[in-house]
Enzyme design. Structure first.
Site, PDB file in Angstrom:
ATOM      1  N   HIS A 472     -29.762  28.125 -28.845  1.00 40.37           N
ATOM      2  CA  HIS A 472     -28.598  27.535 -29.513  1.00 40.37           C
ATOM      3  C   HIS A 472     -27.552  28.619 -29.805  1.00 40.37           C
ATOM      4  O   HIS A 472     -26.386  28.501 -29.417  1.00 40.37           O
ATOM      5  CB  HIS A 472     -29.044  26.849 -30.814  1.00 40.37           C
ATOM      6  CG  HIS A 472     -27.920  26.257 -31.611  1.00 40.37           C
ATOM      7  ND1 HIS A 472     -27.612  24.927 -31.580  1.00 40.37           N
ATOM      8  CD2 HIS A 472     -27.015  26.831 -32.446  1.00 40.37           C
ATOM      9  CE1 HIS A 472     -26.567  24.696 -32.361  1.00 40.37           C
ATOM     10  NE2 HIS A 472     -26.186  25.850 -32.901  1.00 40.37           N
ATOM     11  N   GLU A 473     -27.983  29.669 -30.485  1.00 35.39           N
ATOM     12  CA  GLU A 473     -27.023  30.719 -30.854  1.00 35.39           C
ATOM     13  C   GLU A 473     -26.497  31.418 -29.606  1.00 35.39           C
ATOM     14  O   GLU A 473     -25.344  31.843 -29.561  1.00 35.39           O
ATOM     15  CB  GLU A 473     -27.655  31.717 -31.821  1.00 35.39           C
ATOM     16  CG  GLU A 473     -28.069  31.119 -33.161  1.00 35.39           C
ATOM     17  CD  GLU A 473     -26.991  30.288 -33.844  1.00 35.39           C
ATOM     18  OE1 GLU A 473     -25.797  30.571 -33.654  1.00 35.39           O
ATOM     19  OE2 GLU A 473     -27.348  29.335 -34.556  1.00 35.39           O
ATOM     20  N   HIS A 476     -23.584  29.558 -28.347  1.00 32.70           N
ATOM     21  CA  HIS A 476     -22.362  29.965 -29.061  1.00 32.70           C
ATOM     22  C   HIS A 476     -21.898  31.325 -28.531  1.00 32.70           C
ATOM     23  O   HIS A 476     -20.699  31.563 -28.352  1.00 32.70           O
ATOM     24  CB  HIS A 476     -22.638  30.125 -30.557  1.00 32.70           C
ATOM     25  CG  HIS A 476     -22.739  28.848 -31.334  1.00 32.70           C
ATOM     26  ND1 HIS A 476     -21.781  27.871 -31.288  1.00 32.70           N
ATOM     27  CD2 HIS A 476     -23.681  28.411 -32.225  1.00 32.70           C
ATOM     28  CE1 HIS A 476     -22.140  26.872 -32.113  1.00 32.70           C
ATOM     29  NE2 HIS A 476     -23.284  27.181 -32.676  1.00 32.70           N
ATOM     30  N   HIS A 479     -20.013  31.053 -25.472  1.00 29.24           N
ATOM     31  CA  HIS A 479     -18.691  30.485 -25.740  1.00 29.24           C
ATOM     32  C   HIS A 479     -17.712  31.616 -26.103  1.00 29.24           C
ATOM     33  O   HIS A 479     -16.545  31.597 -25.717  1.00 29.24           O
ATOM     34  CB  HIS A 479     -18.818  29.487 -26.894  1.00 29.24           C
ATOM     35  CG  HIS A 479     -17.709  28.490 -27.002  1.00 29.24           C
ATOM     36  ND1 HIS A 479     -17.579  27.661 -28.080  1.00 29.24           N
ATOM     37  CD2 HIS A 479     -16.673  28.183 -26.184  1.00 29.24           C
ATOM     38  CE1 HIS A 479     -16.517  26.883 -27.926  1.00 29.24           C
ATOM     39  NE2 HIS A 479     -15.952  27.181 -26.779  1.00 29.24           N
TER      40      HIS A 479
HETATM   41 ZN   LIG Z   1     -24.457  26.088 -34.026  1.00 27.02          ZN
END
Ligand SMILES: [Zn+2]
Length: 688
Positions: A472-473, A476, A479
């Site tokens: 998940h991280e 990010h 991104h």
């Molecule tokens: Zn998040």
């Protein structure tokens, strides 16, 4: 007072890639550096406002985007460290500087002469012949000013600034209080009776935690999620589970100097006043205007679509837990501190699956390599470790990130272990954001998590949940790293709040792709790949306990929206409100909010997720639907789909309105079906 000439925060950073020269920076450097940089920023802004030339995009909007670079650099360093590696000295600076920084930014947003120029440009923006990105920048900056109060009468402007300043102080206090509560609690386990039921790896992590806190030879459970959740899952000692659970859910709710209830109450009153100053009935209305969802009603529709099915699913799950408890001779009702314990037993019985079976296949090192390899297969990235680069703690690993043509695209810092002076949870942040307007600027991105470290000389083994968090991280992180924009204000994760979880949640899907598991999930001792049978069982168990998870999450989102929709929250008792609201929505008594209000950092440690905890579910509609694009292509690494994903989502930052970005990727608007199917809520009355 350090002179600018000797203060390392104000010197050019001559380190490789302009990383902060961590080892030269001391807490006393910050206040004078902030003061100096704020003055410089203010002078730049004044110069833009006083330009005798009529306003143009270049001399006003782009100039504004490009100013305050020193201040931004210092701020990002400082707030990264207060989250990852804080100290009483940094916390004191944080209490002093947070309100002063808020006042500084308010003064800039309320700068009449500058706003007059922005207003003129904004009114003529379609006629300026701007690129799509420049147009978007003009709109976003203008909106920042409007939302800070630039259009309000003088008295309201002054009040808006005062509110911002006070909120900065209160939100800082809120997170420092939670950290203090987490650091205070320790459950020391002294012998085999206290350890009953705990698997080897948890014992090892608890031993490590005790060692770090000066109790060598004993075992310790702290309120770090990576210790307390496994403890609640495995401990046979119901009394100790209850003790740990109650400490965990009471963080921030004590009659001490760290009591967060009055802090939250004042934050809510100020937000409500802020909304009213802007002409909105309540804070939820005000916040939602600048979101993809647009209105609280749109959020209510989404939360409503999952709440009843989630409760029905949770009720079926509870019945299964009760039956399991009875089969162990336990006649008591299922209490919140029993749920995880019996759920684990049901999971084991039903799927022959437990964390102890999986964890040996999930060493942190290999799972990090799996995330890197996934980024390579999707986007052509390579991560090259650089042990020689400066870091703020020996645990931090630093990587060069290279693109397809071996071009350097950024720096990635990976900080994975729990420490007493580190905020809980997991998050991504930037030490620098990508942009081009002021010369090619490469991003420096950090991922933080709080995994319990393996014992000395042994690998750190992750649970399936930890693996999900890591991916998940990292989503990010990508991104931030893949950002390919001109202006910093639109870079990377600078997107609307309910779009920001799409790249992260989408990336979670690859963590459990059989193709990824077969390649990377290898036994830490033997190197054997995870057996197919185990992958199959993981797949079958995917929807297990989803009623519980959706209830503890969705209830938080509902409470958040109700709280921020109060027209007059002055004097609200947050714990009484929380109780009444749960009553109203029919919260199952065996489940507690994932975050209770006195420690709900999403809502009160900053304003980013206020009336915004729903964003994870909002983004999940998008991520479930987006991943289906790969399923439809028949290949989790389909190159064409991956390239479109990179271009429309991971690289485009805030250059496009989110709905448009999504449509460009998917060729249509998102649909909610894949989310319901993914969560097993499409037909919730089926046995869990
Ligand atoms: Zn998040």
């Amino acid at each position: 007072m350090t002179e600018p000439t000797t203060n390392p925060l104000l010197q050019p950073w001559q380190t490789p890639y302009g990383l902060p020269p961590f080892e030269h920076i001391r807490p006393e450097h910050y206040v004078p550096a902030f003061e100096h940089a704020m003055r410089a920023h203010r002078a730049e802004v004044d110069a833009i406002a006083a330009d005798p030339e009529p306003p143009t995009f270049a001399n006003t909007v782009a100039a504004f985007d490009g100013c305050g670079r020193d201040l931004g650099r210092i701020e990002r360093l400082f707030f990264n460290l207060t989250a990852s590696e804080t100290s009483p000295a940094l916390q004191a600076v944080e209490r002093e500087m947070s309100p002063r920084l808020a006042a500084h930014y308010s003064a800039i947003h309320l700068h009449g002469a500058l706003f007059a120029r922005l207003e003129q440009l904004h009114a003529r923006r379609e006629a300026l012949g701007l690129t799509a990105e420049a147009l978007r920048l003009t709109e976003r900056i203008h909106l920042d000013f409007v939302r800070a109060g630039a259009r309000l009468p003088a008295a309201a402007k002054t009040r808006c600034a005062a509110i911002e300043e006070r909120l900065a102080l209160l939100t800082t206090r809120f997170s420092q209080n939670v950290l203090a509560d987490e650091a205070d609690f320790r459950l020391t386990l002294r012998d085999e009776r206290d350890l009953a039921g705990l698997p080897e790896d948890l014992r090892a992590a608890a031993r490590e935690a005790a060692l770090e806190r000066g109790e060598a030879g004993l075992w310790m459970i702290t309120l770090s999620r990576s210790l307390v959740v496994p403890f609640l899952t495995f401990s046979d000692r119901r009394d100790l589970r209850e003790l740990a659970f109650n400490a965990w859910i009471r963080r921030g709710e004590h009659d001490t100097e760290h009591d967060n209830r009055p802090v939250a109450r004042e934050i809510l009153a100020l937000r409500s006043e802020q909304a009213r100053l802007h002409g909105y009935r309540n804070y939820a209305d005000y916040a939602l205007v600048d979101r993809m969802a647009g209105t609280p009603a749109a959020v209510a529709r989404l939360l409503g679509a999952v709440w009843e099915p989630a409760k029905a699913r949770a009720a079926a799950e509870r019945d299964a837990l009760r039956a399991m408890a009875l089969s162990h001779g336990a006649t008591h009702a299922i209490e919140p501190w029993d749920w995880r314990y019996y759920a684990e037993k049901v999971r084991k019985a039903r799927y022959e699956l437990d964390d102890a079976l999986l964890k040996p296949y999930f060493p942190l090192e290999r799972m990090l390599a799996a995330a890197f390899d996934t980024a390579h297969r999707l986007f052509g990235l390579r991560f090259v470790e650089r042990k020689d680069l400066p870091a703020y703690h020996p645990d931090v690993r630093t990587f060069e990130v290279r693109g397809r043509d071996d071009r350097m695209i950024g720096v990635f810092l990976s900080d994975n272990y729990a420490r007493p002076n580190k905020r809980g949870g997991a998050w991504m942040n930037g030490y620098r954001w990508q942009s081009r307007a002021n010369g090619e600027t490469l991003p420096i991105i950090v991922n933080n998590s709080n995994f319990a470290r393996g014992p000395a000389g042994e690998p750190t083994l992750l649970s399936a949940d930890d693996v999900r968090t890591l991916f998940h991280e990292f989503g990010h992180g990508l991104h931030g790293l893949l950002s390919d924009v001109t202006y910093e204000r639109l870079s990377g994760t600078h997107v609307l709040r309910d779009f920001v979880e799409l790249p992260s949640q989408l990336f979670e899907h690859w963590a459990f792709e059989p193709a990824v598991l077969k390649r990377h999930a290898r036994h830490h001792a033997t190197g054997e790949p995870i057996p197919d049978a185990l992958i199959d069982r993981m797949n079958e168990a995917k929807r297990f306990n989803q009623g519980f998870e959706m209830v503890e999450y969705t209830a938080c989102a509902l409470v958040d929206m109700a709280l921020h929709a109060l027209p007059d929250p002055d004097g609200v008792d947050v714990t009484a409100f929380e109780r009444a609201e749960q009553e109203r929505i029919g919260m199952p008594r065996e489940i507690v909010l994932r975050h209770r209000l006195p420690h709900f950092g999403h809502l009160f440690a900053s304003s980013g997720y206020a009336a915004g905890y729903y964003v994870y579910l909002w983004a999940e509609v998008l991520d479930a639907d987006a991943y289906d694009a790969f399923v439809e292509a028949g290949d989790p690494f389909d190159p064409e789909t991956a390239e479109r994903l990179r271009r429309c989502v991971y690289s485009s930052g805030g250059t496009l309105p989110p709905a448009e970005a999504y449509r460009a990727f998917r060729g249509r608007d998102p649909v909610v079906g894949p989310l319901l199917a993914q969560r097993g809520l499409a037909d919730a009355r089926q046995p869990a």
